[in-house]
Design an enzyme around this catalytic site. Structure first.
Site, PDB file in Angstrom:
ATOM      1  N   GLU A 398      13.140  -3.072  11.986  1.00 31.93           N
ATOM      2  CA  GLU A 398      12.888  -4.092  10.977  1.00 31.93           C
ATOM      3  C   GLU A 398      11.692  -4.973  11.379  1.00 31.93           C
ATOM      4  O   GLU A 398      10.860  -5.296  10.553  1.00 31.93           O
ATOM      5  CB  GLU A 398      14.166  -4.936  10.802  1.00 31.93           C
ATOM      6  N   THR A 530       7.092  -2.466  -7.652  1.00 35.24           N
ATOM      7  CA  THR A 530       7.349  -2.598  -6.210  1.00 35.24           C
ATOM      8  C   THR A 530       8.703  -2.014  -5.816  1.00 35.24           C
ATOM      9  O   THR A 530       8.993  -1.846  -4.642  1.00 35.24           O
ATOM     10  CB  THR A 530       7.223  -4.070  -5.765  1.00 35.24           C
TER      11      THR A 530
END
Ligand SMILES: *[C@@H]1O[C@H](CO)[C@@H](O)[C@H](O)[C@H]1NC(C)=O
Ligand SMILES: *[C@@H]1O[C@H](CO)[C@@H](O)[C@H](O)[C@H]1NC(C)=O
Ligand SMILES: CC(=O)N[C@H]1CO[C@H](CO)[C@@H](O)[C@@H]1O
Length: 540
Positions: A398, A530
Site C-alpha cells: 500500500e 477513474t
C-alpha cells in the site's frame, strides 16, 4: 486509449540500437528531458493465441467466482466480506458491487449475470439512504457504473442482451439512464454551498448544507466526467454546469501562494465557503490522484470543450517531471514520483494508489503525441512493477519509500537490491493501479512484456487473496503467503482489477471490434473513468 502512431513506433524500434545503457538523463535525483534513445528495447516475448485464451478465461473464472460468493452471502449489500461470509455496506448500501460489476460482466459477455444485475439496478431507490454518502465514491462507482453500462448496452452490446428498441431488454437498459438521473437529482443539492463546491459527505434525509466544511481536490475534481456525460446523454445541462463550476477552483486557484506549490500541482483541502486552499501538501496519491487524471481524460472525452483542462494537465505533468521525479540511490534505473508538504519539502515515498500515474502519462503522451510523456510513463510503470517484483508475495504494498536516509535498518539489504522499502502500510486491498499501468503500457507499446507482468500479478493475487467464496484483501505482502486474509472484497475488484486484466488478455469479441481497449492505428472511442468504467467519447 490511443496507440502510438505507427511511424513513431517504427522510429522507436530503430532507435533501440542507440540505447544507452545508463541513466544519463537523470541529473542528480531528478528527471530532466530524456532523449528518445532512452526508450526501451522491445522484449520480443511472443504469446500464442491459446495461452491468451486460457488467461482471459482464467480472469472470467475469477469474476464468476467472486460474483458467486457475493450473490450467495452478500447480495444486495455493497460488498462481500468473504471470510465472515456476509455483506458490508461501506458505499451507501445501494448494492455497489452490482453497479461496479456490471460493466466488466458486459465486456466479458456474460449475459445472464448482466440481466440479473440490470433487474436489480432498475429497482434501486436512490432517493433514500440511511448511510452517509460520499459524493466522490457515489459518483465514480454508481453514476459512472450506470452511465458506462448504458453506453455499452445501448451501443455495441445491445445485440448481446436483446436490448434494441422493441426487444425484451430495451426498457431495462433505458432504466440505467433513468436511474442515473434519479441519483444525480438526489445528490445535486450538495453543490449548493457558498462556493458551489459540493460537500464531501452528507446524509440524504438531513439535506443540511455545511459551507463551513472542507473538501479534498480529488473529492470534487473527479466528478466532471460523469456529470458532464449525464448532461450530454440527457440534453439537460444542469449536471455538467454544477461539476464544471466546482472544477474552476482547481483550474484557477484562488490563493496560489498556498494552494499551488508547483505550477499545476496543488494542495489538498479546499474550503467550501470561498474555494480557497487551506494547505499546500499533496501529490498524485490519495486525496489528489484522480483530479489530475481527469484533466487529460476530459480532453480525450471532448477536445473542443476541454482544451483548458488539457493545458492544466500539462502543467501538472511538467511540474511532476521537474520537481517530483526521483530515483532511489540504490537503483538509479528506477523512477518514482515523490509527495510534497509544500514547495520546499519533498517526501520520497509513494503509494499503490499513485501507481496509476504511469498509465495516465501514457494516455497523455499518446493523445498529445508527446514522446517524453510516453517514456516517463513507461518508466513509472516499471518503477511500480519493481514494487511487485520485490515483494515475496508478488504484490506491491500500500505504501513504500526510497529515501536512502530513512531506510529501516532491517531493510538495508532489501533496499539496496530493490530500490524501495516497506514504509508503513504493507497490506493489499485488491487495488488496480499497478495493473492499470500495465494495461496502458501494453496498449501503447504492444510489448507482451507487460502482459507477462499482468499475468504474474494475477497469479500472485489468485494465490494469496483467493478464498472459498471470492477474493479478499490481505494484511502483509512482504510474506509469501500474503499474511492474514482481511475480510473485504472491494467493489472495485470487479470494476477495475478484473476489467483491466481481462482487456489485457482478451483479443476477440465485441470489445475488440468496438475498440474498447486498443486497436493499433485506430482512434479510440472510449475513455475510462477513474473506476475503470468506459464512457463513450462525446463525438462518437
Ligand atoms: C440553495 O440554497 C438557497 C439558500 O441558500 C436556496 O434558496 C435554494 O433553494 C437552494 N437550492 C437547492 C437546489 O437546494
Ligand atoms: C487460481 O486459484 C484456483 C484455486 O486455488 C486454482 O484452481 C487455479 O488454477 C488458479 N488459477 C491460476 C491461473 O493460477
Ligand atoms: C524529488 C527529488 O529527488 N528532488 C531532488 C532534485 O535534485 C535536487 C538537487 O540535487 C535535490 O536537492 C532534490 O531533493
Amino acid at each position: 486509449m490511443y496507440g502510438l502512431p505507427r511511424r513513431s513506433r517504427t522510429l522507436l524500434m530503430g532507435l533501440v540500437l542507440l540505447i544507452i545503457g545508463s541513466t544519463m538523463y537523470l541529473k542528480s535525483d531528478n528527471w530532466t528531458a530524456p532523449p528518445i534513445q532512452t526508450y526501451f528495447p522491445p522484449s520480443g516475448i511472443i504469446l500464442d493465441p491459446s495461452s491468451l485464451k486460457f488467461r482471459a478465461q482464467a480472469i472470467r473464472e475469477a469474476y464468476s467466482h467472486s460474483w458467486g460468493g457475493y450473490m450467495q452471502y452478500a447480495f444486495p449489500t455493497d460488498e462481500l466480506l468473504p471470510m465472515s461470509k456476509r455483506g458490508g455496506n461501506s458505499m451507501s448500501g445501494w448494492g455497489a458491487s452490482v453497479i461496479d460489476g456490471i460493466g466488466t460482466a458486459v465486456l466479458m459477455e456474460l449475459p445472464e449475470i448482466v440481466e440479473e444485475q440490470l433487474n436489480f439496478i432498475a429497482k434501486i431507490d436512490y432517493t433514500k439512504c440511511e448511510h452517509q454518502i460520499s459524493m466522490f465514491e457515489t459518483t465514480i462507482r454508481y453514476l459512472g457504473g450506470m452511465l458506462s453500462a448504458y453506453d455499452l448496452l445501448s451501443g455495441p452490446y445491445a445485440g448481446m442482451l436483446q436490448a434494441r428498441k422493441g426487444e425484451k431488454n430495451y426498457e431495462l437498459v433505458q432504466s440505467l439512464l433513468k436511474q442515473s438521473i434519479s441519483l444525480a437529482d438526489a445528490l445535486k443539492w450538495s453543490f449548493n454551498t457558498t462556493s458551489g463546491i459540493p460537500m464531501p459527505f452528507f446524509k440524504l434525509h438531513e439535506k443540511r448544507i455545511k459551507s463551513e466544511d472542507i473538501n479534498i481536490i480529488a473529492g470534487f475534481g473527479t466528478l466532471v466526467l460523469e456529470w458532464t456525460r449525464l448532461s450530454d446523454l440527457t440534453g439537460d445541462p444542469q449536471y455538467a454546469n454544477l461539476a464544471q463550476r466546482a472544477q474552476e477552483y482547481l483550474l484557477k486557484v484562488e490563493n496560489p501562494d498556498v494552494g499551488e506549490p508547483f505550477p499545476g500541482m496543488l494542495g489538498t483541502h479546499v474550503r467550501l465557503n470561498d474555494g480557497k486552499f487551506v494547505d499546500s501538501y499533496g501529490g498524485w496519491g490519495a486525496l489528489g490522484d484522480s483530479y489530475y487524471e481527469y484533466l487529460i481524460k476530459m480532453y480525450v472525452y471532448d477536445p473542443k470543450r476541454f482544451r483548458r483542462y488539457m493545458r492544466r494537465w500539462i502543467e501538472s505533468a511538467e511540474s511532476t517531471m521537474k520537481y517530483l521525479a526521483s530515483s532511489p540511490a540504490s537503483r538509479p534505473d528506477l523512477i518514482f514520483v515523490a509527495e510534497y508538504s509544500n514547495s520546499k519539502s519533498i517526501g520520497l515515498h509513494g503509494s499503490h494508489l499513485a501507481c496509476f500515474i504511469g498509465g495516465n502519462y501514457l494516455l497523455g503522451g499518446q493523445v498529445l503525441n508527446e514522446m517524453r510523456y510516453n517514456i516517463f510513463g513507461l518508466k513509472l510503470v516499471e518503477g511500480c512493477h519493481a514494487t511487485y517484483a520485490g515483494s515475496a508475495s508478488g504484490i506491491g504494498p500500500e505504501r513504500f519509500g526510497w529515501d536512502s536516509s530513512l531506510v529501516p535498518t532491517n531493510q538495508k539489504e532489501f533496499y539496496d537490491k530493490n530500490g524501495w522499502y516497506y514504509g508503513g502500510e504493507i497490506d493489499y486491498r485488491l487495488r488496480p493501479e499497478v495493473i492499470e499501468g500495465y494495461y496502458h503500457a501494453w496498449v501503447a507499446t504492444r510489448d507482451n512484456k507487460y502482459r507477462e507482468w499482468a499475468w504474474d500479478a494475477f497469479v500472485a493475487i489468485n494465490r494469496t487473496c483467493r478464498t472459498e467464496h471470492g477474493f479478499t484483501s490481505i494484511s502483509d505482502v512482504s510474506r509469501e503467503d500474503g499474511g492474514r486474509k482481511d475480510d473485504k472484497q472491494e467493489s472495485f475488484w470487479f470494476a477495475e482489477v478484473l476489467k483491466y486484466l481481462f482487456l489485457i488478455f482478451n483479443e476477440g469479441g465485441i470489445q475488440a471490434r468496438e475498440q474498447i481497449g486498443f486497436i493499433p492505428g485506430k482512434k479510440q472511442k472510449w475513455v475510462f473513468n477513474t473506476e475503470a468504467h468506459p464512457m463513450r467519447l462525446y463525438s462518437t
